[in-house]
Write a protein that holds these residues in place. Structure first.
Motif, PDB file in Angstrom:
ATOM      1  N   HIS A 653      -4.807   8.697 -17.532  1.00 56.32           N
ATOM      2  CA  HIS A 653      -4.938   9.137 -16.141  1.00 56.32           C
ATOM      3  C   HIS A 653      -6.390   9.497 -15.828  1.00 56.32           C
ATOM      4  O   HIS A 653      -6.890   9.194 -14.738  1.00 56.32           O
ATOM      5  CB  HIS A 653      -4.041  10.342 -15.886  1.00 56.32           C
ATOM      6  N   ALA A 654      -7.067  10.147 -16.764  1.00 56.76           N
ATOM      7  CA  ALA A 654      -8.474  10.491 -16.558  1.00 56.76           C
ATOM      8  C   ALA A 654      -9.322   9.235 -16.415  1.00 56.76           C
ATOM      9  O   ALA A 654     -10.226   9.172 -15.564  1.00 56.76           O
ATOM     10  CB  ALA A 654      -8.976  11.357 -17.723  1.00 56.76           C
ATOM     11  N   ALA A 655      -9.054   8.218 -17.236  1.00 56.25           N
ATOM     12  CA  ALA A 655      -9.821   6.974 -17.162  1.00 56.25           C
ATOM     13  C   ALA A 655      -9.619   6.296 -15.806  1.00 56.25           C
ATOM     14  O   ALA A 655     -10.587   5.833 -15.174  1.00 56.25           O
ATOM     15  CB  ALA A 655      -9.413   6.042 -18.294  1.00 56.25           C
ATOM     16  N   ALA A 656      -8.372   6.215 -15.347  1.00 61.12           N
ATOM     17  CA  ALA A 656      -8.098   5.602 -14.040  1.00 61.12           C
ATOM     18  C   ALA A 656      -8.770   6.390 -12.921  1.00 61.12           C
ATOM     19  O   ALA A 656      -9.345   5.802 -11.994  1.00 61.12           O
ATOM     20  CB  ALA A 656      -6.589   5.528 -13.807  1.00 61.12           C
ATOM     21  N   ALA A 657      -8.728   7.720 -13.003  1.00 61.14           N
ATOM     22  CA  ALA A 657      -9.345   8.547 -11.960  1.00 61.14           C
ATOM     23  C   ALA A 657     -10.855   8.348 -11.915  1.00 61.14           C
ATOM     24  O   ALA A 657     -11.451   8.285 -10.833  1.00 61.14           O
ATOM     25  CB  ALA A 657      -9.005  10.019 -12.200  1.00 61.14           C
ATOM     26  N   ARG A 658     -11.493   8.227 -13.083  1.00 58.03           N
ATOM     27  CA  ARG A 658     -12.942   8.009 -13.104  1.00 58.03           C
ATOM     28  C   ARG A 658     -13.308   6.671 -12.471  1.00 58.03           C
ATOM     29  O   ARG A 658     -14.266   6.568 -11.690  1.00 58.03           O
ATOM     30  CB  ARG A 658     -13.456   8.065 -14.544  1.00 58.03           C
ATOM     31  N   LEU A 659     -12.555   5.632 -12.799  1.00 59.79           N
ATOM     32  CA  LEU A 659     -12.842   4.316 -12.212  1.00 59.79           C
ATOM     33  C   LEU A 659     -12.662   4.330 -10.701  1.00 59.79           C
ATOM     34  O   LEU A 659     -13.486   3.777  -9.958  1.00 59.79           O
ATOM     35  CB  LEU A 659     -11.915   3.269 -12.839  1.00 59.79           C
ATOM     36  N   LEU A 660     -11.591   4.979 -10.245  1.00 57.84           N
ATOM     37  CA  LEU A 660     -11.321   5.003  -8.808  1.00 57.84           C
ATOM     38  C   LEU A 660     -12.294   5.914  -8.068  1.00 57.84           C
ATOM     39  O   LEU A 660     -12.635   5.647  -6.908  1.00 57.84           O
ATOM     40  CB  LEU A 660      -9.879   5.433  -8.569  1.00 57.84           C
ATOM     41  N   GLU A 661     -12.727   6.975  -8.720  1.00 59.16           N
ATOM     42  CA  GLU A 661     -13.731   7.843  -8.086  1.00 59.16           C
ATOM     43  C   GLU A 661     -15.036   7.093  -7.870  1.00 59.16           C
ATOM     44  O   GLU A 661     -15.672   7.204  -6.811  1.00 59.16           O
ATOM     45  CB  GLU A 661     -13.965   9.076  -8.965  1.00 59.16           C
TER      46      GLU A 661
END
Length: 935
Positions: A653-661
């Motif tokens: 979830h952290a990885a997806a959030a970083r990419l989307l941010e």
């Protein structure tokens, strides 16, 4: 007796022992040691301690709870010291035993006393010390002589060519005379190449002898290091077991290594522990009074109970009626404390299991029965404790457990619902009932990621009588988490469900297999046809989620109609709220998805389930992203990353959030989307199956935002054409139209829109139809523009600023081409206000150019724009304050924090303020509204 540790290294040239490699040796000796994971700060402190001691003497006291790793750190320090040529003398206390006086000192100095020596005046202090420690002779100078004699011996050893380390493990378990002498020496190591390292357990009031000595406290291990320790020392554990162990151990190294894997097979239920862990965390629990132990037992079994209720339950175990004084022995032992809410709190989460370790099953059942008597009749906790107290079959109780598992789901306690169903399956005498409960427990366990539990219960269900769809579902669940590559059963071969139980199994089977058949057009179509055959369950969240997963475009209108038909959301399990939100988002209605995800977020926060928030926040951010609300989307992704970062099994979830941010930042500012690390993308796919499509569409959309329509148009065309990305690309219909209009490719774009609308047909929902309408207006030629703009504005766009803003921008350009400059400027200002509210900063320069082409003054005011005093008269007091803060450069969130308003509310204010003042950006506000305090 301890022998001397380490080799006797020769002094370096010049009579000094080489110590330059001390720090490197310390690090090297610990590299790869799993018992020291997460102790880098402590290792650095001990490295500096040894360096300081070798130069001019030092003392350290390593303080930590039992099992915190004190002895491991001491051993590592001893190993590093010997590797660099230091001499080591050591001793260790023995807990739970009475040691003879001076036995600790004898352990330390024995290697010195046992070494051969010549009889001379210089050896007289050693001879006297040997007579006192070995022969038990009285000290020649009385009691005060011994500390000075020991200090003199240790100093002489340290000056004999090698710096000396005295290592004392468990100082607080030594005999009292040895403790006193060592404390005396600890305060006098300065000026000598002498290191004294002692370990001790902390006490609520520090023992007076250690007061003032330099201490090195051992805090709990951080979560990431705790997970690494588990992975290195206990590999093969499933994710849920790791999460439970991490929560119970709370960073305690010994608990991480010793806590047994939780087992649902042991009856009655009892918090887990081990002999070693119980001896460390609750060494005196067995010697406590019986009424105190009964009170601790019911507290461990029902940790949320208040003290009066626990006292009432404890009185039913042994017949005696304990009062508040029964708690005092446990408090004095440091096992528990009472908080302000009259609840018992164990000193550590693992202490609950330690204090009841070894309790007989008969007494545990009696404690569960006692709790069932004092809890609210018919409540979930009461029925759970009653189920732990009974033996054999009990059909009535099994039925009640099965009935209340829904309450556990509504209260955001799905793991408890699994346990209730599992126990119901054990209590039911009828095979069909046992199979039904076991299968339902397996289905819930699979949702929660309890792979081992799901497989166990599925195998158990297959031993009982199940229907055809129940058997298919159970067989599928036996492969949970295995990744064996075998495809699920073809939905085309599934039988028609008959009866309520088989319909439940059909919905669960569809939910479980939807993701795996989504990429197979033939199987996906078969699954959609199977779901179409259950019209009476058309509003079931599982059906809608499965339908959206495999046919988000082909069944968009059906899915959204089903989502809108759902009632009683407040009573719905939070997992179903999340499923409805995902279904609405995949079907193209981000506004409805926002509402559902916000309800899920509030529910999780209310129940204190912060660990469940990252996936909800991630999808909340996606809904904002789909609506073009860059600022709010970026904030949601940032919150998701902050919650998930460093938490076990949340890295995806952290990885997806970083990419989307990063993606949102590029959309907002018009920058380049960074590709991101390959590992982040692999991890993000575990969190979002559609992450690749979202990133691809977002990159193309960012090109439109920064004005690179030539590169954006072919990218968006390809994404809209591909079946794999079409569902996501439909959110970018308007940017696609803007790029096509800028590249004079309106005809080709209109043909693409016609083809897409024909494919959607009757399954094109109203929210998607609005995007088609706006896109056609953006692409309209001058002849048809007025009709298409009027048609677009007949739609209610008040809650869709991501459609209204580009529509007004296109209309403003059209009005300028018709030389209706006043109307053009007013419309363009409205567009600028809309984009500002959305946080689309990259649009501002191009809109300013459009306004200049329409006759806008370069100083920020259009002809006839209000002056400073007139502008202030146009605004209310609150609007004026918001305008001034925005003019000073504050973001919507910063303004909201000052005024106690939501960022979205601030955006709505600015949306009204901009056209009223005739401005298009925040910088112009500062010119129109000069700071009143500067006049």
């Amino acid at each position: 007796m301890n022998a001397q540790t380490g080799p006797s290294a020769r002094p370096a040239a010049g009579g000094r022992q080489a110590t330059t490699s001390l720090g490197g040796s310390l690090r090297g000796s610990l590299r790869g040691s799993p018992g020291l994971l997460g102790r880098d700060p402590e290792l650095l402190a001990l490295k500096e301690f040894l360096r300081e001691a070798a130069a001019h003497g030092a003392t350290r006291v390593v303080c930590g709870e039992a099992g915190a790793g004190k002895s491991t750190l001491l051993e590592a320090t001893v190993h590093a010291a010997t590797a660099t040529g230091m001499r080591v003398l050591r001793c260790a206390g023995i807990r739970g035993a009475t040691s003879p006086d001076l036995s600790g000192l004898l352990q330390i100095v024995w290697p010195v006393l046992a070494a051969p020596r010549r009889s001379s005046p210089a050896s007289e202090p050693l001879d006297a010390l040997e007579r006192v420690l070995v022969d038990g002779a009285p000290a020649p100078g009385g009691r005060a002589w011994l500390p000075f004699a020991v200090l003199e011996v240790l100093v002489s050893v340290s000056r004999a060519g090698q710096p000396l380390l005295v290592a004392v493990d468990d100082w607080d378990a030594l005999d009292e005379p040895s403790r006193e002498v060592l404390t005396f020496v600890a305060r006098r190591t300065g000026g000598h190449p002498l290191a004294l390292l002692m370990t001790a357990r902390p006490h609520r009031l520090p023992p007076a002898p250690l007061a003032g000595l330099p201490a090195l406290p051992l805090d709990p291990l951080p979560p990431a290091e705790s997970a690494l320790l588990l992975a290195s020392r206990r590999p093969g554990l499933d994710a849920h077991t790791v999460r439970e162990l991490l929560a119970t151990a709370a960073g305690h190294p010994l608990a991480l290594l010793e806590l047994p894997v939780p087992s649902e097979d042991s009856l009655p239920a009892l918090p887990a522990s081990s002999d070693r862990l119980a001896a460390a965390l609750a060494p005196g629990a067995a010697r406590l009074p019986q009424e105190t132990r009964d009170l601790l037992l019911v507290a461990a079994l029902h940790p949320t109970g208040e003290l009066p209720l626990l006292l009432s339950a404890a009185s039913r175990i042994g017949g005696a009626a304990p009062d508040f004084t029964a708690l005092e022995p446990a408090e004095h032992a440091g096992l528990v404390a009472v908080d302000d809410g009259m609840r018992l709190r164990f000193s550590h989460p693992a202490t609950a299991g330690a204090v009841v370790h070894g309790t007989e099953p008969r007494r545990s059942r009696a404690a569960h029965a006692a709790l069932a008597e004092v809890l609210a009749p018919g409540s979930v906790p009461m029925l759970w404790h009653r189920s732990q107290a009974v033996q054999g079959y009990d059909a009535e109780l099994a039925g009640r457990l099965e009935a209340v598992q829904g309450q556990a789901l509504e209260q955001c306690e799905p793991p408890l619902a699994v346990r209730l169903l599992r126990r119901a399956a054990e209590l039911h005498p009828a095979p069909a009932d046992r199979g039904r409960c076991a299968l339902r427990a397996a289905q819930l366990a699979e949702v929660l990621g309890l792979d081992r539990m799901a497989r166990t219960m599925a195998h158990r269900a297959l031993r009982e009588r199940l229907g055809p769809l129940g058997t298919l579902c159970a067989e599928t669940l036996t492969r949970t988490g295995r990744g064996d590559g075998r495809p699920p059963a073809d939905p085309a071969s599934w039988p028609v469900p008959s009866g309520a139980a088989e319909q439940e199994n059909a919905l669960e089977l569809a939910r479980i297999t939807a993701a795996s058949v989504a990429g197979d057009d033939e199987r996906a179509e078969a699954l959609l046809a199977f779901l179409d055959g259950m019209p009476e369950r058309a509003d079931d969240p599982r059906l809608l989620h499965a339908m959206a997963t495999v046919g988000s475009v082909r069944r968009a209108a059906t899915v959204l109609a089903g989502v809108s038909a759902v009632r009683h959301l407040a009573d719905m399990p939070v997992r179903d709220l999340e499923r409805l939100g995902e279904a609405a988002l995949q079907a193209g209605d981000p506004l409805r998805a926002l509402d559902l995800f916000r309800q899920a977020e509030r529910r999780h926060r209310f129940h204190g389930l912060a660990g469940e928030l990252p996936p909800v926040l991630l999808r909340l951010g996606l809904a904002h992203l789909a609506r073009g609300e860059w600022g709010q989307g970026e904030h949601a992704f940032r919150r998701c990353a902050a919650l998930a970062e460093g938490v076990y099994d949340q890295d995806h979830h952290a990885a997806a959030a970083r990419l989307l941010e990063d993606l949102v930042r590029a959309l907002r500012t018009g920058g380049t989307v960074r590709p991101g690390a390959a590992g982040d993308l692999v991890a993000a796919r575990r969190s979002m199956r559609s992450i690749d499509a979202v990133l691809a569409v977002g990159r193309a959309w960012a090109l439109v935002e920064c004005g690179r329509s030539g590169a954006a148009l072919p990218a968006l065309s390809a994404l809209l054409t591909s079946p794999r990305t079409r569902a996501v690309a439909l959110f970018a219909l308007v940017p696609f139209a803007e790029a096509a209009e800028a590249e004079n490719a309106s005809g080709e774009a209109l043909a693409t829109l016609d083809r897409l609308e024909a494919e959607l047909g009757g399954e094109c929902p109203a929210v998607v139809a609005h995007r088609f309408t706006v896109a056609r207006a953006v692409l309209a030629d001058d002849q048809d523009a007025q009709t298409l703009f009027e048609q677009a504005f007949t739609e209610d766009l008040s809650r869709q600023p991501f459609l209204e803003a580009p529509l007004r921008l296109a209309q403003g350009r059209w009005l300028r081409r018709r030389r209706q400059f006043a109307d053009s400027r007013a419309t363009l200002r409205q567009a600028a206000a809309g984009f500002t509210m959305l946080g689309a900063e990259a649009r501002a320069p191009r809109i300013v150019e459009e306004l200049r082409a329409s006759g806008e003054r370069t100083d920020g005011g259009a002809p006839g724009a209000p002056g400073e005093d007139a502008a202030r008269a146009l605004l209310t007091a609150r609007e004026l304050r918001i305008a001034e803060l925005a003019g000073h450069g504050l973001s919507n969130r910063e303004i909201g924090e000052q005024l106690g308003l939501a960022p979205r509310t601030i955006g709505a204010y600015l949306y009204r303020i901009f056209p009223r003042l005739g401005v298009t950006g925040r910088a112009q506000l500062a010119e129109v509204l000069r700071d009143r305090h500067s006049r």
